[in-house]
Motif scaffolding. Structure first.
Motif: not given
Lengths: 343, 341
Positions: B42-65
């Motif tokens: 479900a998540v990946q379908a939505l991400a594809k539908k809305y053309n979601f682009q991960p924000n790398y800086t946000a990801l690394s700062l949030r320590s989403n490992q």
């Protein structure tokens, strides 16, 4: 001279060699003859050749990537497989990332997940000897990511596979000793529960039986590891129990150990006892006497598996899967060459 | 909640639409096995539908490992480097990290591509040994800029401000040469590797310095620099020196040492009595060959282990990264080829 940037194909055409050879030459692959490497690099320099990396990232903004799962990296066979994969992958526009499992099932699962998360376009896998459950690999097929097995394959999953005929290799190695006049041939193997050891032993047995020779339990020893010390000890045991004139050792390291023991007792190799190893590790050509061995087509296995994978990536609807069986070749060296040795 | 396709979608938006937490969305996008397949889809379908682009800086700062470490290395088909990788792997897995390795095959452009692949793969940290062609370090600095920990090993250029784990090639060669001098060698041949590589430049400097410091003459006529590390080429190269006589030989790899020994044996000279020999790297063949070859052991496994350790320390405490330089000690191993009474 053509207009526009020079490509690998142009260089290949000018030198009348294949594009993959040009690619390998540029990457300094040791399998390419020195003269060829020099000629290729000279042309590349002359025409200011630059690799076309836009071709590599075609339609998507991300470079196409192939993931590899391998049991061991500190290993001459597997490293040659990887080289075959890398060369073919790169010359077809794919980057390559590798996870090695050290023969641990748990690591293989973690690695498979990491590669899945890394969004590889395809996977090449050789399973560890301890892997019994394959859900972590089925996950790739479930997501429509092609996978191809090489060497140690998974029977439960229907896909392309590339293997080596180890049984025939064992047969060829043993037959070579029989051709050299050996009648009492000992076998030194690795741990008996491993598939490869089992297959090589089967080949040995068949060759002995086909030639009408006998073989006794006391001239067959299975070692705990493939270390050369084990080869030394195994040979000591064999010499105490039998009169032998040939030894087939299931790895080159075991063969080295065997020869060291024979030398220590002033037994001449190949005149008194001829020896054959297996795998063509670099020690086999450098040792004295140089060791006859079986050269396994590791590089070709890597290349073949990658070709099958790329075809699958480009044509995912095609479910005509194949198992490609590769043959090894015998390399005759001093340790078994009685026809040219001096008496 | 309808979302305008043109606006920038965030993880929070997707979480809101599906009625789940932002961390679940994050994990789902990273394909974590902890998330139920239906949720992931479900998540990946939505991400594809809305053309979601991960924000790398946000990801690394949030320590989403991703709990993955990336490694860039010049060669995998290589005794030293494969040991380094093993050291990295053993330590990393023991700390819960998986390891993804990419080789540059000594090509700068490939190294750049590898670094982009690992960045896209969202590795938590990068361990790198640069190719011999690499002169521009922007691709490595990208990691530093995104606050993704980076540790360099073996070849560690000054221009990159990162922690480094290296050995002192000068010191190692000095040690090997001094060993031969201690064994009474007074005319020592040197077999080196390609001169454009820094490691070989430093080993040559160490050799010359040891001779100078101990008042032993330097003989350029018995010095050879091989153009590659290939065995056959080294046999040809070392055949040149056996035109002269010498009583000691230092080869900067074990393969070169064995190539030289084969030529020395052809002359009928005895090892170590006539010529004492020492190699470098402690490849397995050096202990197996006859005579067994004295050598300098390079701590490849330890280099990998230590690099991974320093990297994981940095990953766990990103706010307090201190740049270190670890110089690992080498060990002289005396074997038959230099064992003189």
């Amino acid at each position: 001279m053509k207009n526009g940037p020079v490509t690998i194909k142009d260089i290949a055409r000018e030198l009348n060699i294949s594009a993959s050879t040009v690619s390998r030459a540029l990457a300094d692959n040791p399998l390419v003859k020195k003269e060829t490497k020099i000629a290729v690099k000279e042309l590349a320099r002359k025409y200011s050749y630059k690799p076309n990396y836009t071709a590599l990232s075609l339609r998507s903004s991300k470079t196409s990537t192939i993931g590899i799962i391998v049991p061991q990296l500190v290993h001459e066979f597997f490293s040659s497989v990887i080289r075959g994969i890398e060369d073919h992958a790169y010359s077809n526009g794919y980057n390559v990332i590798i996870c090695s499992t050290n023969e641990l099932y748990e690591r293989e699962v973690i690695d498979a997940n990491a590669l899945l998360s890394g969004k590889v376009d395809g996977l090449l896998a050789c399973i560890s000897r301890n892997t019994g459950n394959f859900d972590h690999l089925k996950a790739f097929q479930e997501r429509g990511i092609p996978l191809v097995f090489y060497d140690c394959i998974c029977d439960e999953i229907d896909t392309h596979k590339v293997v080596i005929d180890d049984k025939n290799a064992g047969y060829v190695a043993t037959n070579h000793l029989i051709d050299q006049g050996c009648k009492k041939i000992a076998y030194i193997g690795g741990p008996a529960n491993l598939f490869i050891n089992r297959d090589r032993f089967e080949g040995y047995r068949k060759a002995i039986t086909d030639a009408g020779l006998e073989f006794g339990g006391d001239c067959i020893v299975h070692c705990d590891s493939g270390d050369y010390n084990d080869g030394f000890e195994a040979t000591a045991e064999i010499l105490e129990q039998c009169e032998i004139d040939g030894i087939f050792a299931c790895t080159d390291m075991l063969a080295v150990g065997a020869i060291k023991k024979l030398k220590s007792q002033r037994i001449r190799v190949p005149e008194d006892v001829a020896v054959v190893g297996f795998s063509n590790w670099s020690i086999s050509s450098l040792y004295e006497p140089s060791i006859t061995t079986i050269d396994q087509p590791g590089y070709e296995m890597g290349r073949q598996a990658t070709e099958m994978l790329i075809n699958q990536i480009n044509d995912p609807g095609n479910r005509k899967f194949k198992i490609c069986t590769l043959q090894s070749s015998l390399i005759v060296r001093e340790s078994s060459n009685r026809l040219t040795s001096n008496h | 909640m309808a979302i305008d396709k043109k606006s920038t979608i965030t993880i929070k938006d997707i979480a809101g639409e599906l009625g789940i937490s932002a961390s679940t969305v994050s994990r789902a996008l990273a394909n974590s096995p902890l998330v139920k397949p239906e949720t992931r889809e479900a998540v990946q379908a939505l991400a594809k539908k809305y053309n979601f682009q991960p924000n790398y800086t946000a990801l690394s700062l949030r320590s989403n490992q991703t709990k993955t470490i990336g490694v860039i290395i010049p060669q995998i088909v290589h005794n030293f480097f494969s040991l380094v990788i093993r050291g990295i792997e053993d330590y990393s897995y023991s700390q819960g990290y998986s390891v993804i390795v990419s080789s540059s095959q000594e090509i700068y452009e490939r190294e750049v591509m590898d670094s982009r692949t690992l960045l896209a793969g969202r590795v938590d940290g990068l361990l790198a040994c640069i190719s011999k062609e690499t002169g521009n370090y922007d691709h490595l600095n990208e990691f530093v800029d995104r606050n993704i920990p980076l540790v360099l090993f073996d070849r560690a250029p000054e221009k990159v401000n990162a922690t480094k784990v290296v050995i002192d090639d000068f010191q190692a060669a000095y040690l090997a040469t001094s060993h031969l001098i201690e064994k009474e060698c007074r005319k020592i041949s040197y077999i080196g590797g390609p001169e454009n590589l820094n490691i070989y430049k430093r080993r040559f400097e160490g050799f010359k310095a040891a001779l100078k410091d101990q008042n032993v003459a330097f003989h350029p006529e018995i010095v050879v620099h091989c153009e590659s590390e290939d065995f056959d080429e080294c046999v040809d190269a070392t055949a040149k020196v056996t035109g002269s006589t010498f009583d000691g030989l230092f080869a900067t790899t074990d393969i070169m040492a064995i190539a030289a020994i084969k030529n020395i044996k052809k002359k009928g000279w005895k090892i170590p009595e006539d010529v004492a020999v020492i190699g470098f790297s402690n490849w397995p063949i050096s202990s197996i060959y006859e005579p067994s070859v004295s050598t300098i052991d390079q701590p490849g496994y330890e280099m990998g282990r230590r690099s991974a350790q320093l990297l994981i320390e940095q990953i766990k405490d990103k706010e307090n990264i201190s740049i270190k330089k670890d110089i690992l000690p080498v060990e002289l191993i005396e074997r038959e080829s230099s064992k003189r009474a």
